[in-house]
Write a protein that holds these residues in place. Structure first.
Motif, PDB file in Angstrom:
ATOM      1  N   PRO A 174      -5.119  11.605  10.420  1.00 37.49           N
ATOM      2  CA  PRO A 174      -4.338  11.156  11.576  1.00 37.49           C
ATOM      3  C   PRO A 174      -2.951  10.660  11.161  1.00 37.49           C
ATOM      4  N   ARG A 175      -2.022  10.794  12.095  1.00 35.60           N
ATOM      5  CA  ARG A 175      -0.652  10.352  11.823  1.00 35.60           C
ATOM      6  C   ARG A 175      -0.584   8.839  11.634  1.00 35.60           C
ATOM      7  N   THR A 176      -1.574   8.125  12.161  1.00 37.44           N
ATOM      8  CA  THR A 176      -1.577   6.672  12.015  1.00 37.44           C
ATOM      9  C   THR A 176      -1.691   6.248  10.557  1.00 37.44           C
ATOM     10  N   LEU A 177      -2.197   7.127   9.695  1.00 37.92           N
ATOM     11  CA  LEU A 177      -2.290   6.785   8.279  1.00 37.92           C
ATOM     12  C   LEU A 177      -0.920   6.469   7.705  1.00 37.92           C
ATOM     13  N   GLU A 178       0.081   7.255   8.071  1.00 38.23           N
ATOM     14  CA  GLU A 178       1.435   7.021   7.567  1.00 38.23           C
ATOM     15  C   GLU A 178       2.047   5.772   8.176  1.00 38.23           C
ATOM     16  N   HIS A 179       1.633   5.411   9.384  1.00 37.77           N
ATOM     17  CA  HIS A 179       2.146   4.190  10.007  1.00 37.77           C
ATOM     18  C   HIS A 179       1.518   2.942   9.391  1.00 37.77           C
ATOM     19  N   LEU A 180       0.284   3.035   8.949  1.00 40.48           N
ATOM     20  CA  LEU A 180      -0.415   1.867   8.424  1.00 40.48           C
ATOM     21  C   LEU A 180       0.102   1.443   7.062  1.00 40.48           C
ATOM     22  N   VAL A 181       0.416   2.404   6.193  1.00 41.78           N
ATOM     23  CA  VAL A 181       0.813   2.071   4.830  1.00 41.78           C
ATOM     24  C   VAL A 181       2.258   1.594   4.803  1.00 41.78           C
ATOM     25  N   CYS A 224       5.176   8.359  -0.249  1.00 38.45           N
ATOM     26  CA  CYS A 224       5.899   9.137  -1.250  1.00 38.45           C
ATOM     27  C   CYS A 224       5.426  10.586  -1.212  1.00 38.45           C
ATOM     28  N   GLN A 225       6.355  11.504  -1.358  1.00 34.42           N
ATOM     29  CA  GLN A 225       6.049  12.927  -1.399  1.00 34.42           C
ATOM     30  C   GLN A 225       6.361  13.442  -2.792  1.00 34.42           C
ATOM     31  N   PHE A 226       5.337  13.988  -3.454  1.00 35.03           N
ATOM     32  CA  PHE A 226       5.500  14.547  -4.795  1.00 35.03           C
ATOM     33  C   PHE A 226       5.590  16.061  -4.648  1.00 35.03           C
ATOM     34  N   VAL A 275       0.867  -1.179   0.000  1.00 40.62           N
ATOM     35  CA  VAL A 275       0.000   0.000   0.000  1.00 40.62           C
ATOM     36  C   VAL A 275       0.901   1.226   0.000  1.00 40.62           C
ATOM     37  N   ILE A 276       0.806   2.016  -1.064  1.00 40.61           N
ATOM     38  CA  ILE A 276       1.679   3.171  -1.266  1.00 40.61           C
ATOM     39  C   ILE A 276       0.849   4.434  -1.179  1.00 40.61           C
ATOM     40  N   LEU A 277       1.240   5.332  -0.296  1.00 41.75           N
ATOM     41  CA  LEU A 277       0.545   6.601  -0.119  1.00 41.75           C
ATOM     42  C   LEU A 277       1.300   7.687  -0.875  1.00 41.75           C
ATOM     43  N   MET A 278       0.609   8.365  -1.782  1.00 39.57           N
ATOM     44  CA  MET A 278       1.194   9.448  -2.573  1.00 39.57           C
ATOM     45  C   MET A 278       0.608  10.770  -2.098  1.00 39.57           C
ATOM     46  N   VAL A 289       9.422   9.094   1.709  1.00 41.24           N
ATOM     47  CA  VAL A 289       9.619   9.457   3.102  1.00 41.24           C
ATOM     48  C   VAL A 289       9.699   8.212   3.976  1.00 41.24           C
ATOM     49  N   LYS A 290       8.929   7.190   3.611  1.00 38.06           N
ATOM     50  CA  LYS A 290       8.944   5.905   4.304  1.00 38.06           C
ATOM     51  C   LYS A 290       8.876   4.809   3.252  1.00 38.06           C
ATOM     52  N   ASN A 291       9.680   3.772   3.413  1.00 32.23           N
ATOM     53  CA  ASN A 291       9.697   2.693   2.423  1.00 32.23           C
ATOM     54  C   ASN A 291      10.122   1.403   3.107  1.00 32.23           C
ATOM     55  N   ARG A 292       9.190   0.469   3.230  1.00 36.13           N
ATOM     56  CA  ARG A 292       9.504  -0.819   3.838  1.00 36.13           C
ATOM     57  C   ARG A 292      10.222  -1.762   2.883  1.00 36.13           C
ATOM     58  N   PHE A 293      10.255  -1.424   1.607  1.00 33.58           N
ATOM     59  CA  PHE A 293      10.814  -2.342   0.616  1.00 33.58           C
ATOM     60  C   PHE A 293      11.985  -1.735  -0.159  1.00 33.58           C
ATOM     61  N   GLY A 294      12.508  -0.608   0.283  1.00 30.49           N
ATOM     62  CA  GLY A 294      13.598   0.016  -0.447  1.00 30.49           C
ATOM     63  C   GLY A 294      14.172   1.194   0.308  1.00 30.49           C
ATOM     64  N   PRO A 295      15.038   1.957  -0.331  1.00 31.24           N
ATOM     65  CA  PRO A 295      15.684   3.089   0.344  1.00 31.24           C
ATOM     66  C   PRO A 295      14.746   4.277   0.481  1.00 31.24           C
ATOM     67  N   THR A 296      15.109   5.198   1.355  1.00 32.55           N
ATOM     68  CA  THR A 296      14.359   6.440   1.524  1.00 32.55           C
ATOM     69  C   THR A 296      15.193   7.666   1.169  1.00 32.55           C
ATOM     70  N   ASP A 297      16.350   7.457   0.556  1.00 33.08           N
ATOM     71  CA  ASP A 297      17.202   8.590   0.198  1.00 33.08           C
ATOM     72  C   ASP A 297      17.344   8.746  -1.313  1.00 33.08           C
ATOM     73  N   GLU A 298      16.404   8.176  -2.072  1.00 35.19           N
ATOM     74  CA  GLU A 298      16.404   8.357  -3.520  1.00 35.19           C
ATOM     75  C   GLU A 298      15.440   9.484  -3.899  1.00 35.19           C
ATOM     76  N   VAL A 299      15.671  10.085  -5.035  1.00 38.36           N
ATOM     77  CA  VAL A 299      14.795  11.133  -5.547  1.00 38.36           C
ATOM     78  C   VAL A 299      14.608  10.917  -7.042  1.00 38.36           C
ATOM     79  N   GLY A 300      13.369  11.040  -7.495  1.00 35.57           N
ATOM     80  CA  GLY A 300      13.060  10.913  -8.915  1.00 35.57           C
ATOM     81  C   GLY A 300      12.693  12.262  -9.498  1.00 35.57           C
TER      82      GLY A 300
END
Length: 510
Positions: A274-281, A285-287, A113-116, A301-312
């Motif tokens: 609520p802040r819990t939304l970001e914890h649940l997903v 991603c921040q566009f 589940v990816i939050l954009m 900003v948060k990624n359980r399956f990859g890095p968080t220091d990349e930028v596209g």
């Protein structure tokens, strides 16, 4: 009958409490606290609130399937050893954008589940609709190929795939009608036969559509527009957003369907609800982007399956969003004269954004002031930092700009606010004051201290390699410490400087 309790909710930041305030104690906004009654829904009314996935077990979701119950599953079936080879990760789904795939860590993980999130009008819906078109085209070709392979193998061209539904992509919007979504899909070239569109704001309808279609990818735009009739509260409120997010995550995990969820942001840039939304997903991603420019940046900003220091990097146009695989040319002007020198008052530095090093061209203009207080205008440069650098330049390099009007800007919305850009800013200011251009093949990387020293910056070797790749042949860097030496790629000349006086002397700006 479900019990209810009266609470008060801030519509701006999502704060909730038992007392009413004229001013929100969390975000400080006035007149945003409203009373609402939050229904305490029982598991029976919710249609099953737990999810159990195991070998031979049923799946319980909100209105999805039927529950087999824990009694039908042994505890052994609920556990697996970490070394179990049957627990292999599923193959990632490419988004069609290599920049997007890199930010996610290689593509979309099934069941993730990816939050954009992003500002209004930045292009979230356009990016996701274009992604839906790319994925629909990919899974459509894969389905056709698999069906033809099965039919050739079995020899029954009419029977193979007759009972199987072709893979599809489901795009659900709570903000636009079907005609509006289709019009935008035609404009950006996302028209695919297996791209299914739906327009609804009812949570039960959304969950039912996802459960019945079982798409290869589901997109919900947005979490703040979907509401549930089972709980009280306005759409977009903390209670509704939490209920919507939990229900969508349940069906995505239970059916192993990747879900892209759009989230709105508040005035301060944080995700609404609520802040819990970001914890649940799984991924947040921040566009980002300046509405006045076409440049868009995607960060995890948060990624359980990859890095968080990349930028596209992406480019927004009337035909949709295009990825920028090499953004080096975006932040640099392309005008050069016969002597391969930029105009006076320009200098190039290199900034680090995630794992990527980007060139930033700083342009300055120095004029005589007719005002009692000289003007300082900046774009992409911190004004307070500029005031400090002007004072240091006067004190330690004897370049007097205190009574001048100064205009400092970057190219294409680039940000030169990292301390590593200090050296390029003072070099550009000194160049504009002396009316002596700096050669275009020269770059400057370093931080300036109040004592006039040039200090080292992080990952400077990475910046040097990127400068060499772009054709820079002379790079001013801080003097190496501890007897270390910089690695010199190719024929690049590394000029080590320790003070502002060295910089002015090396660039012949005195």
């Amino acid at each position: 009958m479900a019990k209810s309790s009266s609470q008060f909710l801030c519509s701006e930041c999502g704060w909730s409490g038992s007392k009413w305030f004229g001013r929100c104690p969390n975000c400080g906004e006035w007149g945003t606290i409203e009373e609402f009654h939050e229904a305490r829904v029982t598991p029976t009314a919710r249609g099953g609130a737990s999810r159990t996935t195991a070998a031979g077990a049923g799946v319980t979701g909100r209105g999805v399937g039927t529950s087999a119950g824990l009694g039908a599953v042994s505890m052994k079936d609920l556990m697996r050893a970490a070394t179990d080879t049957t627990l292999q990760p599923a193959e990632r789904i490419p988004t069609g954008f290599s920049e997007y795939d890199r930010v996610l860590g290689g593509g979309i993980v099934p069941g993730a589940v990816i939050l954009m999130a992003g500002e209004p009008g930045v292009g979230k819906s356009t990016l996701l609709l274009e992604t839906a078109g790319h994925v629909a085209a990919t899974v459509g070709v894969a389905t056709v190929g698999a069906a033809s392979g099965e039919s050739g193998e079995s020899g029954k061209s009419g029977e193979s795939g007759e009972d199987e539904k072709p893979a599809s992509v489901l795009y659900i919007s709570g903000e636009e009608s079907l005609a509006q979504i289709r019009m935008r899909a035609m404009r950006i070239g996302a028209m695919q036969e297996n791209l299914l569109l739906a327009s609804t704001t009812d949570l039960d309808t959304v969950v039912t559509l996802i459960a019945q279609e079982k798409p290869a990818l589901a997109i919900v735009d947005s979490a703040q527009t979907i509401h549930s009739s089972r709980v009280d509260g306005i759409p977009g409120g903390s209670t509704q957003v939490r209920e919507v997010a939990t229900a969508l995550i349940d069906v995505a995990k239970a059916q192993d369907i990747p879900l892209l969820l759009v989230g709105h942001v508040t005035k301060d840039g944080s995700i609404a609800g609520p802040r819990t939304l970001e914890h649940l997903v799984d991924v947040v991603c921040q566009f980002e982007g300046d509405p006045q420019t076409a440049l868009r940046l995607l960060r995890a900003v948060k990624n359980r399956f990859g890095p968080t220091d990349e930028v596209g990097c992406f480019d927004m146009s009337g035909e949709g969003i295009e990825e920028v695989k090499d953004p080096s040319g975006l932040f640099m002007s392309d005008g050069t004269d016969a002597e391969n020198a930029a105009p006076a008052g320009t200098c190039v530095s290199f900034t680090i954004d995630g794992h990527r090093s980007l060139p930033i061209e700083v342009q300055t203009l120095v004029t005589d002031s007719v005002l009692p207080a000289p003007r300082r205008a900046t774009n992409g440069v911190d004004t307070n930092r500029l005031a400090m650098l002007v004072a240091v330049l006067y004190r330690h390099a004897h370049v007097n700009l205190l009574g001048k009007d100064l205009y400092v800007s970057t190219i294409a919305g680039g940000q030169a606010k990292e301390p590593a850009c200090d050296l390029a800013i003072v070099a550009a200011l000194a160049s504009a004051a002396a009316q002596k251009p700096i050669p275009r093949t020269t770059a400057a990387i370093g931080e300036i201290s109040l004592t006039g020293q040039v200090r080292p910056v992080p990952r400077i070797q990475h910046r040097i390699r990127e400068a060499a790749r772009l054709g820079f042949t002379r790079i001013l860097v801080p003097r190496a410490r501890g007897g270390l030496r910089y690695e010199r790629p190719g024929e690049v000349s590394i000029v080590e400087v320790s003070s502002l006086a060295d910089v002015v002397r090396e660039l012949k700006l005195s």
